[in-house]
Design a protein around this motif. Structure first.
Motif, PDB file in Angstrom:
ATOM      1  N   GLY A  68       0.867  -1.245   0.092  1.00 42.22           N
ATOM      2  CA  GLY A  68       0.557  -0.192  -0.184  1.00 42.22           C
ATOM      3  C   GLY A  68       1.252   0.974   0.173  1.00 42.22           C
ATOM      4  N   ILE A  69       0.469   2.488  -1.142  1.00 41.09           N
ATOM      5  CA  ILE A  69       1.403   3.658  -0.744  1.00 41.09           C
ATOM      6  C   ILE A  69       0.291   4.536  -0.419  1.00 41.09           C
ATOM      7  N   ILE A  70       0.661   5.078   0.839  1.00 35.08           N
ATOM      8  CA  ILE A  70      -0.311   6.307   1.350  1.00 35.08           C
ATOM      9  C   ILE A  70       0.723   7.870   1.413  1.00 35.08           C
ATOM     10  N   LYS A  89       1.782   9.767  -4.935  1.00 30.66           N
ATOM     11  CA  LYS A  89       1.287   8.534  -5.465  1.00 30.66           C
ATOM     12  C   LYS A  89       1.741   7.842  -6.717  1.00 30.66           C
ATOM     13  N   THR A  90       0.391   8.392  -7.802  1.00 29.38           N
ATOM     14  CA  THR A  90      -0.013   8.326  -7.976  1.00 29.38           C
ATOM     15  C   THR A  90       1.419   8.866  -9.425  1.00 29.38           C
ATOM     16  N   THR A  91       1.893   9.664  -9.141  1.00 29.60           N
ATOM     17  CA  THR A  91       3.018   9.378 -10.018  1.00 29.60           C
ATOM     18  C   THR A  91       4.154   8.400  -9.679  1.00 29.60           C
ATOM     19  N   LEU A  92       4.718   7.617  -8.824  1.00 31.21           N
ATOM     20  CA  LEU A  92       5.243   6.818  -8.372  1.00 31.21           C
ATOM     21  C   LEU A  92       4.736   5.643  -9.436  1.00 31.21           C
ATOM     22  N   ILE A  93       3.146   4.796  -9.256  1.00 34.16           N
ATOM     23  CA  ILE A  93       2.739   3.534  -9.603  1.00 34.16           C
ATOM     24  C   ILE A  93       2.722   3.890 -10.880  1.00 34.16           C
ATOM     25  N   TYR A 146      -6.295   2.501 -13.766  1.00 32.09           N
ATOM     26  CA  TYR A 146      -6.661   4.055 -13.310  1.00 32.09           C
ATOM     27  C   TYR A 146      -7.332   4.288 -12.487  1.00 32.09           C
ATOM     28  N   GLN A 147      -7.055   5.466 -11.796  1.00 37.66           N
ATOM     29  CA  GLN A 147      -8.856   6.269 -10.530  1.00 37.66           C
ATOM     30  C   GLN A 147      -9.910   6.662 -11.153  1.00 37.66           C
ATOM     31  N   ASP A 163      -5.285   1.951  -8.579  1.00 41.67           N
ATOM     32  CA  ASP A 163      -4.785   3.932  -8.262  1.00 41.67           C
ATOM     33  C   ASP A 163      -5.961   3.998  -7.368  1.00 41.67           C
ATOM     34  N   GLU A 164      -6.505   4.165  -6.139  1.00 43.10           N
ATOM     35  CA  GLU A 164      -7.594   4.452  -5.591  1.00 43.10           C
ATOM     36  C   GLU A 164      -8.506   3.342  -5.937  1.00 43.10           C
ATOM     37  N   PRO A 165      -8.226   1.756  -5.412  1.00 41.17           N
ATOM     38  CA  PRO A 165      -9.384   1.115  -5.829  1.00 41.17           C
ATOM     39  C   PRO A 165     -10.438   1.280  -5.299  1.00 41.17           C
TER      40      PRO A 165
END
Length: 542
Positions: free
Chosen positions: A335-337, A344-348, A374-375, A446-448
Motif C-alpha cells: 500500500g502506498i499512502i 502516489k499516482t506518479t510513483l505507481i 486508473y483512478q 490507483d485508489e481501487p
C-alpha cells in the motif's frame, strides 16, 4: 412543510428499474446521508432532484422542491436554489483560474460586475482562499479543487446542496476538512444537505438522518441513533456503520452498564464510553517499534520491480519524486499512502512504465506483465456493452476464465449494460476484471476502493487476497487507511517527494496520531497497537 419530497417515486432507465416506490421527506435545514450498496440508486435519486441532471428514463410518482414539481421548477430557481457537487473535482471545473471559476456561475445568470465582485470577495474571505485566487485550477490539490467547486455553488446562495460522494478522491485530512465545512454551512446557514458517502466514519456524527437504500428501495430511514440500532442487527448494513459504533456494540455485549448508553458515533463519544468502564478494561503496553526484517514473509521471494535513485518532475521547477529506492517482491500486497499531491499516482505510473523518470532507473524482472488500473475506471472503457469489454482478440464469447472472474466479482448481471450506465462501484469492478483477464504478474491499482461501498470494499479485499494467494503481486495507492491497515502486508508513506516510512501498516498507524485509523484514535490509550477492529476483538476478547 418538506423542502424536498419523494412521493411514490420509481425510476426506470432504458435497461432496468433503478428506484422503486421511494417515499422520503427532507425538511429545510436537514443534513441527510444516503448510503447503500453500489448500484442501489443513490446517485440516481439525487440526480432526480436537480432538473438539469434528471437522467434519461421513465418515472412514476413525483419529486417536488418547495411543493413544486422538479420538472416545473423555473430554470433560474433550479440553477440558484439547488447546487449539485460531483464526485470527481475535475469534472466540474470549467475555467482557468480560481477567481474565474467562482465568478462563472454569477456571470451565467447575468449579474452586474460589481455585485459579482462583492459576492466573490465575501466567499473567498469566509473560506480563507484569498491566497489561491489567481492560481490555475490544475495546480490545486484535490481538496482545494473540491472547495473551489463548492464556492462556485455557494455564490448563488443555494437553499439545497446535493453532493455525490464529494470526498471520494480526497485524503483523510482533506476529507474531514471538507465535511467540517459542510457541517458549518448546515448549522450556521441552515442550508439543507443531501449527500451520498461511503466513508461513514467522518460523516455520521454530522448528519441528522440516514437513508439506507438496497436494490432501489428504502430499507431504513431514520435519525442516526435509531439507524445504528437497526443496522447493527442487519447482516448487510452493519458494514455501513462507523468503526467507533461497532466497537461500542461489541463492548455493550460484554459490559451491561453500557447497554442503556447512547451509541457512540464519534471518537469523542466513544472515549467517554470507554471511560465509564475503564476500570474493567485491560490496558496493554506499547510494543517496541520494529521495522521490516527477516521475518517479513515475502523477503526471500523474487524481486519483480526495483527502483534506484528515482527522480521525476513534470517541469524542471517542480520535482515530484526524489531519490526513490523501492523493491517489490513476488506475492506481496504493498500500500502506498500520503496526502493529496505527494506523488502516489506518479510513483505507481512510473512502476507501471506509463511514465519515464528524469533520473534513476526502474528495472523489471524479464518477462513479467503488469496491469494498471486508473483512478477513473471509465478511462478503460471503449465498448457499448460490458460483455464486449471482456472479449479478447477475435473472441465472440467469454472464455471460462473470464466467467470465473465475473463470478468472483459478482458482475455477471451487468454484461448487457453500457459500462457508462453502471454505478461508480460497478465500473470499478468491471475495470479490475478487465485488467485481470490479461493475466498480469503485478496488478497496480490507483485508489481501487474509490466509489465502493463498505460491503463491496470487504468483498474486493477478499477477492484480492484470493488472487494474491495464487501468486499475484498487488501495488495500491490509496487514501483508504482502514483498507490499507486491514489488508496490506507492507506500506510506504510518501512525504516531501520521498519515502518517509516503509513498514508494516499497523506499525505505521500505531505510531501516528492524526494520519491513522478511527479504531486507533479510539483505543490508543488502552491498546496502543490497536489499529483495526480485529485488534480490539482479540485484545479485549470481544
Amino acid at each position: 412543510m418538506a423542502l424536498v419530497n419523494f412521493e411514490n417515486f420509481s425510476f426506470i432507465s432504458s435497461t432496468k428499474k433503478i428506484l422503486s416506490n421511494i417515499n422520503i421527506e427532507v425538511e429545510e435545514g436537514d443534513f441527510v446521508l444516503f448510503c447503500g450498496p453500489s448500484g442501489s440508486g443513490k446517485t440516481t435519486l439525487l440526480s432526480n432532484v436537480k432538473k438539469e441532471l434528471i437522467p434519461t428514463g421513465k418515472f412514476k410518482g413525483k419529486v417536488t422542491y418547495d411543493s413544486i414539481d422538479i420538472e416545473d421548477l423555473d430554470d433560474n430557481q433550479s440553477a440558484t436554489d439547488i447546487g449539485f457537487l460531483f464526485q470527481n473535482p475535475d469534472s466540474q471545473l470549467v475555467t482557468d483560474t480560481v477567481i474565474q471559476e467562482i465568478a462563472f456561475p454569477l456571470e451565467n445568470i447575468g449579474m452586474p460586475t460589481e455585485d459579482i465582485r462583492n459576492r466573490v470577495a465575501e466567499m473567498t474571505a469566509f473560506f480563507c482562499i484569498d491566497n489561491i485566487l489567481y492560481k490555475n485550477v490544475n495546480e490545486l490539490s484535490g481538496g482545494q479543487k473540491q472547495l473551489v467547486n463548492l464556492c462556485s455553488l455557494l455564490v448563488l446562495k443555494p437553499k439545497l446542496l446535493l453532493l455525490d460522494e464529494p470526498t471520494s478522491q480526497l485524503d483523510p485530512i482533506a476529507s474531514y476538512d471538507f465535511l467540517t465545512i459542510l457541517r458549518r454551512l448546515n448549522e450556521e446557514f441552515s442550508i439543507t444537505i443531501m449527500i451520498t458517502e461511503h466513508s461513514v466514519d467522518n460523516i455520521f456524527p454530522f448528519v441528522d438522518r440516514v437513508v439506507f437504500l438496497k436494490d432501489g428501495s428504502v430499507k431504513y430511514f431514520s435519525d442516526t441513533q435509531t439507524m445504528v440500532q437497526k443496522a447493527i442487527k442487519d447482516d448487510i448494513f452493519k458494514f455501513y456503520l462507523p468503526d467507533v459504533s461497532k466497537v461500542n456494540f461489541l463492548l455493550s455485549e460484554k459490559y451491561p452498564k453500557l447497554k442503556d448508553e447512547k451509541i457512540a458515533l464519534s471518537v469523542r463519544e466513544g472515549r467517554k464510553l470507554l471511560n465509564k468502564i475503564s476500570n474493567d478494561l485491560e490496558v496493554f503496553p506499547k510494543k517496541e517499534k520494529t521495522l521490516l526484517n527477516d521475518d517479513y514473509p515475502f523477503l526471500d521471494n523474487d524481486e519483480l520491480i526495483k527502483s534506484n535513485g528515482l527522480y521525476f518532475a513534470y517541469d524542471k521547477a517542480n520535482i515530484i519524486l526524489k531519490d526513490i529506492e523501492l523493491s517489490i517482491r513476488q506475492g506481496e500486497f504493498l500500500g502506498i499512502i500520503g496526502g493529496n499531491g505527494t506523488g502516489k499516482t506518479t510513483l505507481i505510473q512510473l512502476l507501471a512504465g506509463l511514465l519515464k523518470p528524469i533520473k534513476g532507473k526502474i528495472s523489471r524482472k524479464r518477462g513479467i506483465k503488469s496491469a494498471y488500473l486508473y483512478q477513473n475506471p471509465m478511462i478503460h472503457f471503449s465498448k457499448e456493452k460490458v460483455k464486449q469489454e471482456f472479449l479478447l482478440n477475435d473472441e465472440t464469447d467469454l472464455n471460462n476464465e473470464v466467467i470465473e472472474l465475473l463470478r468472483l466479482f459478482n458482475i455477471e448481471h451487468l454484461l448487457d449494460q453500457n459500462p457508462y450506465d453502471c454505478s461508480g462501484g460497478e465500473q470499478q469492478k468491471i475495470a479490475i476484471v478487465k485488467a485481470l483477464i490479461k493475466k498480469p504478474d503485478v496488478l497496480i491499482l490507483d485508489e481501487p476502493t474509490k466509489g465502493l461501498d463498505p460491503l463491496s470494499k470487504y468483498s474486493l479485499a477478499k477477492k484480492l487476497q484470493t488472487l494474491q494467494n495464487n501468486g499475484l503481486t498487488i501495488v495500491m495507492a490509496s487514501h483508504d487507511l482502514s483498507f490499507v491497515a486491514n489488508y496490506c502486508h507492507r506500506c510506504i508513506m510518501l512525504f516531501d517527494g520521498g519515502i518517509q516510512v516503509d513498514n508494516n501498516p499497523k506499525e505505521i498507524f500505531a505510531e501516528n496520531n492524526f494520519y491513522t485509523t478511527f479504531v486507533n484514535r479510539l483505543v490508543k490509550d488502552y491498546i496502543p497497537d490497536g489499529v483495526v477492529l480485529d485488534d480490539v476483538k482479540e485484545k479485549w476478547d470481544l
